[in-house]
Design a protein around this motif. Structure first.
Motif, short mmCIF file in Angstrom:
data_model
loop_
_atom_site.label_atom_id
_atom_site.label_comp_id
_atom_site.label_asym_id
_atom_site.label_seq_id
_atom_site.Cartn_x
_atom_site.Cartn_y
_atom_site.Cartn_z
N PHE A 125 0.85 -1.18 0.00
CA PHE A 125 0.00 0.00 0.00
C PHE A 125 0.89 1.23 0.00
O PHE A 125 2.08 1.15 0.28
CB PHE A 125 -0.97 0.00 1.19
CG PHE A 125 -0.30 0.13 2.54
CD1 PHE A 125 0.16 -0.99 3.22
CD2 PHE A 125 -0.13 1.38 3.14
CE1 PHE A 125 0.78 -0.87 4.47
CE2 PHE A 125 0.48 1.50 4.38
CZ PHE A 125 0.93 0.38 5.05
N MET A 127 1.30 5.28 1.36
CA MET A 127 0.80 6.32 2.26
C MET A 127 1.71 7.53 2.22
O MET A 127 2.90 7.41 1.94
CB MET A 127 0.67 5.77 3.70
CG MET A 127 1.98 5.54 4.41
SD MET A 127 1.78 4.61 5.99
CE MET A 127 0.61 5.62 6.84
N LYS A 151 -8.29 2.47 1.10
CA LYS A 151 -7.61 1.64 2.10
C LYS A 151 -6.16 1.40 1.73
O LYS A 151 -5.31 1.17 2.58
CB LYS A 151 -8.34 0.30 2.24
CG LYS A 151 -7.83 -0.53 3.39
CD LYS A 151 -8.83 -1.61 3.77
CE LYS A 151 -8.43 -2.20 5.12
NZ LYS A 151 -9.47 -3.04 5.69
N ARG A 152 -5.85 1.44 0.44
CA ARG A 152 -4.48 1.13 0.00
C ARG A 152 -3.74 2.36 -0.52
O ARG A 152 -2.55 2.27 -0.83
CB ARG A 152 -4.52 0.03 -1.07
CG ARG A 152 -5.11 -1.27 -0.54
CD ARG A 152 -5.09 -2.35 -1.58
NE ARG A 152 -3.73 -2.76 -1.89
CZ ARG A 152 -3.42 -3.53 -2.93
NH1 ARG A 152 -4.38 -3.94 -3.76
NH2 ARG A 152 -2.17 -3.87 -3.16
N ILE A 175 -3.35 6.00 0.95
CA ILE A 175 -3.78 6.66 2.18
C ILE A 175 -3.18 8.05 2.33
O ILE A 175 -1.96 8.21 2.42
CB ILE A 175 -3.39 5.79 3.40
CG1 ILE A 175 -4.08 4.43 3.28
CG2 ILE A 175 -3.74 6.48 4.71
CD1 ILE A 175 -3.27 3.30 3.82
N ASP A 176 -4.05 9.03 2.36
CA ASP A 176 -3.62 10.39 2.67
C ASP A 176 -3.32 10.47 4.16
O ASP A 176 -4.17 10.14 4.99
CB ASP A 176 -4.75 11.38 2.34
CG ASP A 176 -4.78 11.77 0.87
OD1 ASP A 176 -3.70 11.80 0.25
OD2 ASP A 176 -5.88 12.03 0.36
N THR A 177 -2.14 10.94 4.50
CA THR A 177 -1.80 11.10 5.92
C THR A 177 -1.90 12.57 6.30
O THR A 177 -1.80 13.44 5.43
CB THR A 177 -0.36 10.65 6.20
OG1 THR A 177 0.53 11.53 5.52
CG2 THR A 177 -0.12 9.23 5.77
N PRO A 178 -2.05 12.84 7.58
CA PRO A 178 -1.86 14.22 8.03
C PRO A 178 -0.40 14.61 7.82
O PRO A 178 0.45 13.76 7.53
CB PRO A 178 -2.17 14.16 9.53
CG PRO A 178 -2.77 12.81 9.79
CD PRO A 178 -2.35 11.92 8.67
N THR A 214 2.60 14.85 9.15
CA THR A 214 3.05 14.30 10.40
C THR A 214 4.11 13.23 10.12
O THR A 214 3.94 12.05 10.37
CB THR A 214 1.79 13.78 11.17
OG1 THR A 214 2.10 13.31 12.43
CG2 THR A 214 1.05 12.73 10.40
N HIS A 231 7.09 12.27 11.19
CA HIS A 231 7.64 11.37 12.22
C HIS A 231 6.63 10.27 12.54
O HIS A 231 6.95 9.09 12.58
CB HIS A 231 7.97 12.19 13.48
CG HIS A 231 8.84 11.50 14.46
ND1 HIS A 231 9.18 12.05 15.67
CD2 HIS A 231 9.43 10.29 14.43
CE1 HIS A 231 9.96 11.21 16.33
NE2 HIS A 231 10.12 10.14 15.59
N GLY A 232 5.39 10.70 12.74
CA GLY A 232 4.34 9.75 13.09
C GLY A 232 4.04 8.75 11.98
O GLY A 232 4.00 7.54 12.22
N PHE A 233 3.86 9.22 10.75
CA PHE A 233 3.46 8.23 9.73
C PHE A 233 4.62 7.36 9.27
O PHE A 233 4.40 6.22 8.84
CB PHE A 233 2.64 8.85 8.58
CG PHE A 233 3.36 9.71 7.59
CD1 PHE A 233 4.28 9.18 6.70
CD2 PHE A 233 3.06 11.08 7.48
CE1 PHE A 233 4.90 9.99 5.75
CE2 PHE A 233 3.67 11.88 6.54
CZ PHE A 233 4.60 11.34 5.67
N VAL A 289 4.35 4.71 11.83
CA VAL A 289 3.20 3.85 11.54
C VAL A 289 3.56 2.90 10.40
O VAL A 289 3.27 1.70 10.44
CB VAL A 289 1.96 4.70 11.20
CG1 VAL A 289 0.85 3.85 10.59
CG2 VAL A 289 1.44 5.41 12.46
#
Lengths: 472, 390
Positions: free
Chosen positions: A171, A173, A197-198, A200-203, A205, A207-209, A212
């Motif tokens: 996927f 992101m 679902k595959r 994916i727009d992230t905020p 962010t 470091h966070g994504f 993830v």
């Protein structure tokens, strides 16, 4: 059985300390966790806790004793009525037979490491055979395949789409990859084909994504994490280095991390210092990562497909300026380019010019200019920075005896510095001139058009360097 | 009403840092029976015990304390005791120089991970920071393998290459063991992302401390977890000290259950010294996550008896404070007392459990002492995996 209380080590470096004070006296009942004594080092005073219950049967080292070596028995705990003479302290030979004596052990270990370094070829840093052999990229295009022209942008998109069709664990992101269709339109159409679902727009962010993505990869999914630019991945670099690159090793081989971090890297145009950094050298410094920097559309596609299939974390460095450039590549979804193999893109006999990514523009431009002056340059595209196919470079240098390395990144500790060193290690005797390098200047990227131009390498600099190593 | 008043008083005192730990635990005990406030809508901050939620519903404060059956108490006792004895042994072996580097002991916090595990299901993932030995044992990892990793031997879970802070077991769904404070929060959210992606109905139990709770990526993760309704329970082990810094010296908001409030993530404070309270809250939190409602925060109010690491002289707190916690709130002693008092378990039976636990720990120590160090050739293995052909 009576148990010795040993002088504890409070830190990896502590060798001795002072037994400052006993808080229990002989004959006292103690239970696990009771504080029985205080010891002092130059750094701190610490409490010694009983680890078992029983009676403090004997104190072996008195209050106030200085320079008590770590692991010296300082007291004995026994069960009620037990014979203290059975404690190991009564028999010095029995004290901690398993604690290694570091000084005696060390040379043996080093010798063993040195010996093992000769053994399995795959397990040590690449070496180059005396007669280096260049990788032959000519068979990468499948025989008889239809050749089409495509931009780097489209090639990257097709690579992702083909691999997502092939494997549902893949996927993508990142910021603006879905509804916006990609900040640079590299993920165009993927949302429509594969759904939210595959794709994916992230905020915003990073470091966070990045974390993830790494977490998802540790559990077996195959994320493609797009950074809008690798400049922003600085916010995420802890997850890339400490989590993605090191976990396989730190888990004794259990936790693979099949992830691709991709996006534009290095200088675009007029975006100044914070949006122009080339990170090839940074990531290439880290064991546990693979670092890929394609130049052409065919390499972008074939290498990205390989990166997505690779079970390791791959840093995939693109360049915004190259997205719109068109190249020939074979049609079809079975075209792969292996990671870790360089490509001789222009054969020559007089000087080797080695570069990667957008640096190839300068290398190829210089080769054309040099040809007009009767100098035939052999141009090599590294394509992968780690693992580096230095053998292909050395094979060329053994023929030309001269080398110029080119990159847009900074000179100190740069990729070209590495290339120069590796050539010296493997082909010193073949060199007729010191290896030269042409790099970005050692300054933050300026905004002003004229200064920006000066900060970047140019064809003239590569030509001049090539002529210099040819003594012309 | 009583609860809500108490909660208010508690919040005021605690936020000013004037409350002793004991007072806090009493306050938590007094309200711990109440069900948490669920997030009714994404925009509404949820709290375990807002005054409004408690109004009119509060019964006698202690009558609803969750109870355990005899078997559950025996299980909790055994499991917590194993961690306690294991950690004591690790401390001892560190003192002998058999364990190097950093070694962070979990002594005092045992009820947190055991209570959580008693509420989880097979397939749920666990991930935590560097104070991780207890979590590994609670996940069912072998004492021998954990201890041998501490001593850097080939039989360790990471074949001696990870050490105290970096151990993993894919088989037991334990994802580490992470040495960078807070990194496991994004990673644990990623595990939950994978659960959501696969739709396999498993949950990620992501542990971190009161110190890590101030890291930026924690909030980045909270945001994504709630935005995408990921099945993750964030377990904040508030042991009151981030290394040597007391919570009220480092945190503007010391009620960690509210740290997800701006994202609409429900949370509650839990008496982390009482394994029954932990299990009870864990059941609610895990059910919330598993049923697709998204993340949940549990602030476990707990206490570490030992220093931050082995070389911590612990001058930032009084001996008295530690002693009182040990004597009055010890998670293992609480269960032991209950076993004797309520379930009439005899001293002999308890001694037999103790002996069995000691045997396991001694065996692990023995193994970890004599197991050889990794072969030198291991230096160059496990750096990259070989790609599959084709």
């Amino acid at each position: 059985m009576p148990i010795d209380i040993l002088m504890p080590a409070l830190s990896p470096t502590m060798e001795e300390g002072k037994l400052a004070k006993w808080l229990k006296k002989e004959g006292d009942q103690v239970k696990a966790g009771d504080i029985i004594a205080e010891i002092e080092t130059d750094k701190a005073t610490m409490e010694v806790e009983a680890v078992d219950e029983g009676v403090l049967a004997k104190i072996l080292v008195a209050d106030g004793t200085e320079n008590v070596a770590v692991n010296t028995p300082i007291g004995i705990i026994a069960a009620d009525g037990e014979d203290v003479s059975k404690a190991a302290a009564a028999d010095p030979a029995k004290i901690n037979p398993a604690v290694p004596a570091p000084a005696a052990e060390a040379p043996k270990q080093e010798a063993a490491v040195a010996a093992s370094a000769d053994a399995p070829a795959a397990s040590k840093p690449d070496t180059v055979p005396a007669q280096a052999k260049a990788y032959d990229a000519s068979s990468e295009f499948p025989a008889g395949a239809e050749i089409v022209s495509m931009t780097v942008r489209e090639a990257l998109r097709d690579a992702m789409a083909e691999e997502m069709r092939r494997d549902k664990d893949v996927f993508v992101m990142g910021e603006e990859v879905a509804e916006y269709q990609g900040a640079y339109k590299v993920t165009q159409g993927l949302l429509q084909e594969f759904g939210a679902k595959r794709v994916i727009d992230t905020p915003i962010t990073e470091h966070g994504f990045a974390g993830v993505g790494v977490g998802a990869a540790l559990s077996g999914l195959k994320p493609i994490v797009e950074f809008m630019t690798f400049n922003f991945a600085m916010q995420a670099i802890d997850q890339i280095i400490n989590s993605a690159a090191k976990t396989l090793y730190m888990s004794g081989g259990q936790m693979g991390c099949p992830i691709v971090f991709r996006g534009p890297n290095g200088a675009a145009a007029r975006v100044a210092a914070q949006h122009s950094h080339d990170y090839a050298a940074w990531y290439s410094n880290v064991p546990g990562l693979k670092v890929v920097v394609p130049y052409s559309a065919s390499d972008a596609k074939g290498l990205l497909k390989s990166a997505i299939r690779d079970p390791n974390p791959v840093i995939f460095l693109e360049n915004e300026i190259m997205y719109g450039k068109s190249f020939d590549l074979p049609k079809g979804d079975d075209f792969l380019v292996p990671i870790g193999k360089a490509k001789v893109v222009r054969p020559g006999t007089d000087v080797t010019i080695v570069s990667f990514g957008i640096g190839m523009n300068y290398a190829l431009g210089a080769a054309e200019a040099l040809a007009k002056d009767g100098i035939e340059a052999e141009v090599i595209d590294l394509r992968t920075i780690r693992p580096m196919d230095i053998e292909t470079v050395v094979a060329s240098v053994q023929k030309t005896n001269r080398c110029v390395a080119v990159e847009e990144g900074f000179p100190q500790s740069g990729v070209t510095a590495e290339i120069g060193m590796r050539i010296m290690e493997a082909a010193f005797d073949y060199l007729d001139a010191p290896v030269a390098r042409v790099t970005g200047k050692d300054v933050p990227m300026p905004y002003a058009a004229n200064l920006e131009k000066l900060a970047l390498p140019n064809i003239g600099e590569v030509v001049a360097a090539a002529k210099a190593v040819c003594y012309r | 009403m009583r609860d809500s008043v108490l909660a208010k008083v508690f919040a005021i005192l605690y936020n000013k840092g004037r409350m002793t730990l004991e007072d806090r635990l009493m306050a938590v005990a007094a309200r711990k029976s109440k069900a948490p406030a669920q997030s009714k809508s994404a925009g509404k901050p949820a709290r375990a015990r807002s005054a409004k939620d408690g109004a009119g519903k509060a019964g006698p404060a202690l009558s609803n304390t969750p109870t355990f059956t005899k078997e559950e108490d025996l299980h909790a006792y055994r499991e917590m005791l194993l961690i306690r004895r294991f950690e004591e042994k690790a401390g001892q072996m560190y003192g002998m120089g058999l364990i190097g580097g950093f070694c962070h002991l979990y002594i005092g916090q045992e009820a947190v991970v055991i209570g959580m595990q008693m509420a989880s299901k097979d397939g749920d993932q666990v991930i935590t920071g560097y104070r991780d030995h207890g979590h590994m044992l609670a996940c069912g990892m072998e004492s021998r393998g954990v201890m041998a990793e501490l001593t850097g031997r080939r039989g360790g879970y990471s074949r001696g290459k990870g050490g105290s802070m970096h151990m993993f077991s894919r088989e037991k769904n334990f994802y580490g063991g992470h040495g960078i404070v807070g990194a496991q929060v994004s990673l644990g959210t990623g595990l939950a992302f994978a659960d959501w992606y696969r739709g396999d109905n498993t949950v990620s139990l992501t542990y971190f401390g009161d110190g890590a709770a101030n890291q930026g990526q924690v909030y980045e993760s909270f945001n994504m977890a709630q935005l995408w309704k990921l099945p993750v329970v964030f377990v904040i082990e508030n042991n009151r000290y981030a290394m040597g810094t007391a919570v009220n010296r480092a945190s503007a908001q010391t009620d960690f259950s509210r740290r997800g409030a701006s994202f609409g993530i429900p949370g509650e404070q839990v008496d982390g010294m009482d394994v029954r309270a932990v299990r009870d809250a864990a059941l609610r939190a895990i059910e919330h996550a598993r049923s697709g409602k998204g993340p949940y925060i549990l602030e476990m109010q707990t206490y570490r008896y030992r220093g931050h690491s082995m070389s911590d002289p612990a001058k930032y707190r009084s001996k008295d404070e530690v002693q009182r916690m040990r004597e009055e709130h010890d998670p293992i002693e609480q269960v032991r007392a209950r076993l004797v008092r309520e379930f009439k378990i005899g001293e002999d039976e308890l001694k037999a459990i103790d002996a069995k636990v000691r045997e396991i720990v001694n065996d692990a120590a023995e193994f970890a002492t004599h197991d050889p160090e990794p072969d030198p050739s291991e230096l160059f293995t496990d750096i990259l995996l070989e790609p599959a052909q084709g």
